[in-house]
Design a protein around this motif. Structure first.
Motif, PDB file in Angstrom:
ATOM      1  N   PHE A  73     -64.243 -75.524  42.047  1.00 10.51           N
ATOM      2  CA  PHE A  73     -65.175 -75.556  40.935  1.00 10.51           C
ATOM      3  C   PHE A  73     -66.503 -75.032  41.437  1.00 10.51           C
ATOM      4  O   PHE A  73     -67.056 -75.538  42.420  1.00 10.51           O
ATOM      5  CB  PHE A  73     -65.319 -76.977  40.381  1.00 10.51           C
ATOM      6  N   ILE A  74     -67.008 -73.997  40.781  1.00  9.42           N
ATOM      7  CA  ILE A  74     -68.244 -73.324  41.183  1.00  9.42           C
ATOM      8  C   ILE A  74     -69.363 -73.847  40.283  1.00  9.42           C
ATOM      9  O   ILE A  74     -69.274 -73.760  39.060  1.00  9.42           O
ATOM     10  CB  ILE A  74     -68.094 -71.794  41.071  1.00  9.42           C
ATOM     11  N   LEU A  75     -70.397 -74.400  40.905  1.00  6.11           N
ATOM     12  CA  LEU A  75     -71.427 -75.126  40.184  1.00  6.11           C
ATOM     13  C   LEU A  75     -72.793 -74.554  40.508  1.00  6.11           C
ATOM     14  O   LEU A  75     -73.113 -74.320  41.675  1.00  6.11           O
ATOM     15  CB  LEU A  75     -71.362 -76.596  40.603  1.00  6.11           C
ATOM     16  N   GLY A  76     -73.605 -74.317  39.483  1.00  4.82           N
ATOM     17  CA  GLY A  76     -74.954 -73.801  39.681  1.00  4.82           C
ATOM     18  C   GLY A  76     -75.999 -74.875  39.483  1.00  4.82           C
ATOM     19  O   GLY A  76     -75.831 -75.774  38.673  1.00  4.82           O
ATOM     20  N   ASP A  77     -77.073 -74.785  40.245  1.00  7.19           N
ATOM     21  CA  ASP A  77     -78.222 -75.669  40.075  1.00  7.19           C
ATOM     22  C   ASP A  77     -79.322 -74.830  39.452  1.00  7.19           C
ATOM     23  O   ASP A  77     -79.718 -73.808  40.006  1.00  7.19           O
ATOM     24  CB  ASP A  77     -78.662 -76.230  41.419  1.00  7.19           C
ATOM     25  N   GLY A  85     -88.553 -73.237  45.412  1.00  5.72           N
ATOM     26  CA  GLY A  85     -88.914 -71.863  45.751  1.00  5.72           C
ATOM     27  C   GLY A  85     -87.842 -71.225  46.620  1.00  5.72           C
ATOM     28  O   GLY A  85     -87.019 -71.898  47.217  1.00  5.72           O
ATOM     29  N   GLY A  86     -87.835 -69.922  46.654  1.00  2.00           N
ATOM     30  CA  GLY A  86     -86.898 -69.216  47.529  1.00  2.00           C
ATOM     31  C   GLY A  86     -85.521 -69.067  46.938  1.00  2.00           C
ATOM     32  O   GLY A  86     -85.350 -68.560  45.835  1.00  2.00           O
ATOM     33  N   LYS A  87     -84.548 -69.554  47.676  1.00  2.92           N
ATOM     34  CA  LYS A  87     -83.149 -69.282  47.371  1.00  2.92           C
ATOM     35  C   LYS A  87     -82.609 -70.126  46.233  1.00  2.92           C
ATOM     36  O   LYS A  87     -82.938 -71.288  46.083  1.00  2.92           O
ATOM     37  CB  LYS A  87     -82.309 -69.525  48.615  1.00  2.92           C
ATOM     38  N   THR A  88     -81.721 -69.502  45.446  1.00  9.04           N
ATOM     39  CA  THR A  88     -80.948 -70.237  44.459  1.00  9.04           C
ATOM     40  C   THR A  88     -79.589 -70.550  45.083  1.00  9.04           C
ATOM     41  O   THR A  88     -79.077 -69.770  45.888  1.00  9.04           O
ATOM     42  CB  THR A  88     -80.790 -69.442  43.154  1.00  9.04           C
ATOM     43  N   ARG A  89     -79.022 -71.695  44.740  1.00 10.03           N
ATOM     44  CA  ARG A  89     -77.771 -72.131  45.361  1.00 10.03           C
ATOM     45  C   ARG A  89     -76.632 -72.189  44.361  1.00 10.03           C
ATOM     46  O   ARG A  89     -76.828 -72.531  43.205  1.00 10.03           O
ATOM     47  CB  ARG A  89     -77.930 -73.521  45.966  1.00 10.03           C
ATOM     48  N   THR A  90     -75.462 -71.871  44.864  1.00 10.88           N
ATOM     49  CA  THR A  90     -74.219 -72.094  44.153  1.00 10.88           C
ATOM     50  C   THR A  90     -73.393 -73.024  45.022  1.00 10.88           C
ATOM     51  O   THR A  90     -73.231 -72.780  46.221  1.00 10.88           O
ATOM     52  CB  THR A  90     -73.473 -70.772  43.912  1.00 10.88           C
ATOM     53  N   LEU A  91     -72.905 -74.099  44.436  1.00  8.66           N
ATOM     54  CA  LEU A  91     -72.137 -75.105  45.156  1.00  8.66           C
ATOM     55  C   LEU A  91     -70.667 -74.929  44.815  1.00  8.66           C
ATOM     56  O   LEU A  91     -70.313 -74.816  43.637  1.00  8.66           O
ATOM     57  CB  LEU A  91     -72.599 -76.501  44.766  1.00  8.66           C
ATOM     58  N   PRO A 101     -63.333 -85.212  45.192  1.00  8.15           N
ATOM     59  CA  PRO A 101     -63.830 -83.843  45.394  1.00  8.15           C
ATOM     60  C   PRO A 101     -64.671 -83.741  46.664  1.00  8.15           C
ATOM     61  O   PRO A 101     -65.341 -84.699  47.054  1.00  8.15           O
ATOM     62  CB  PRO A 101     -64.713 -83.585  44.169  1.00  8.15           C
ATOM     63  N   LYS A 102     -64.633 -82.594  47.295  1.00 10.65           N
ATOM     64  CA  LYS A 102     -65.407 -82.345  48.509  1.00 10.65           C
ATOM     65  C   LYS A 102     -66.254 -81.097  48.308  1.00 10.65           C
ATOM     66  O   LYS A 102     -65.765 -80.090  47.781  1.00 10.65           O
ATOM     67  CB  LYS A 102     -64.480 -82.104  49.708  1.00 10.65           C
ATOM     68  N   LEU A 103     -67.507 -81.164  48.755  1.00  6.73           N
ATOM     69  CA  LEU A 103     -68.325 -79.952  48.755  1.00  6.73           C
ATOM     70  C   LEU A 103     -67.763 -79.037  49.825  1.00  6.73           C
ATOM     71  O   LEU A 103     -67.759 -79.373  51.011  1.00  6.73           O
ATOM     72  CB  LEU A 103     -69.797 -80.283  49.023  1.00  6.73           C
ATOM     73  N   HIS A 104     -67.244 -77.908  49.405  1.00  7.36           N
ATOM     74  CA  HIS A 104     -66.552 -76.978  50.301  1.00  7.36           C
ATOM     75  C   HIS A 104     -67.538 -76.008  50.948  1.00  7.36           C
ATOM     76  O   HIS A 104     -67.466 -75.731  52.138  1.00  7.36           O
ATOM     77  CB  HIS A 104     -65.488 -76.222  49.501  1.00  7.36           C
ATOM     78  N   GLN A 105     -68.450 -75.481  50.134  1.00  4.50           N
ATOM     79  CA  GLN A 105     -69.371 -74.457  50.639  1.00  4.50           C
ATOM     80  C   GLN A 105     -70.577 -74.366  49.717  1.00  4.50           C
ATOM     81  O   GLN A 105     -70.493 -74.632  48.519  1.00  4.50           O
ATOM     82  CB  GLN A 105     -68.660 -73.104  50.693  1.00  4.50           C
ATOM     83  N   THR A 106     -71.703 -74.007  50.293  1.00  2.89           N
ATOM     84  CA  THR A 106     -72.910 -73.727  49.526  1.00  2.89           C
ATOM     85  C   THR A 106     -73.284 -72.277  49.778  1.00  2.89           C
ATOM     86  O   THR A 106     -73.346 -71.846  50.933  1.00  2.89           O
ATOM     87  CB  THR A 106     -74.074 -74.637  49.953  1.00  2.89           C
TER      88      THR A 106
END
Length: 112
Positions: A73-77, A85-91, A101-106
């Motif tokens: 599951f690809i999740l946006g913040d 500021g700076g980078k946007t993340r996708t979890l 569920p486990k956070l696999h990668q950011t």
């Protein structure tokens, strides 16, 4: 935001169930809505906000989608880059087990 599907992913416990993935503020919450009179929360998983949670700053999960296998599951913040500021993340969450569920990668992307 919520994405609801008839689940066909790798977790055999939920094959064929109507599953809703809820991106809500600082968690990914999974709910089995197969029985509309008895919906069941399967799991609720927070994620590392890396500086987002303070007295004046809160990040906010907003939108998400299953990959085609329904394992990830690809999740946006929507507020992390605005507030910090700076980078946007996708979890990216691994949902091999919907109960855990486990956070696999950011993935971070810097707009410049």
């Amino acid at each position: 935001d919520t994405q609801c599907v008839v689940y066909s992913g790798p977790d055999a416990d939920y094959q064929g169930a109507e599953i809703c993935m809820n991106a809500n503020e600082d968690t990914l919450t999974i709910v089995d809505v197969s029985d509309k009179g008895n919906m069941v929360q399967v799991s609720r998983t927070g994620y590392a906000t890396e500086g987002c949670v303070t007295a004046i700053v809160t990040c906010y999960t907003h939108q998400g989608w299953f990959d085609k296998t329904q394992r990830f599951f690809i999740l946006g913040d929507e507020l992390d880059e605005y507030k910090i500021g700076g980078k946007t993340r996708t979890l990216i969450f691994d949902l091999n087990d919907l109960d855990n569920p486990k956070l696999h990668q950011t993935y971070s992307l810097n707009f410049s």
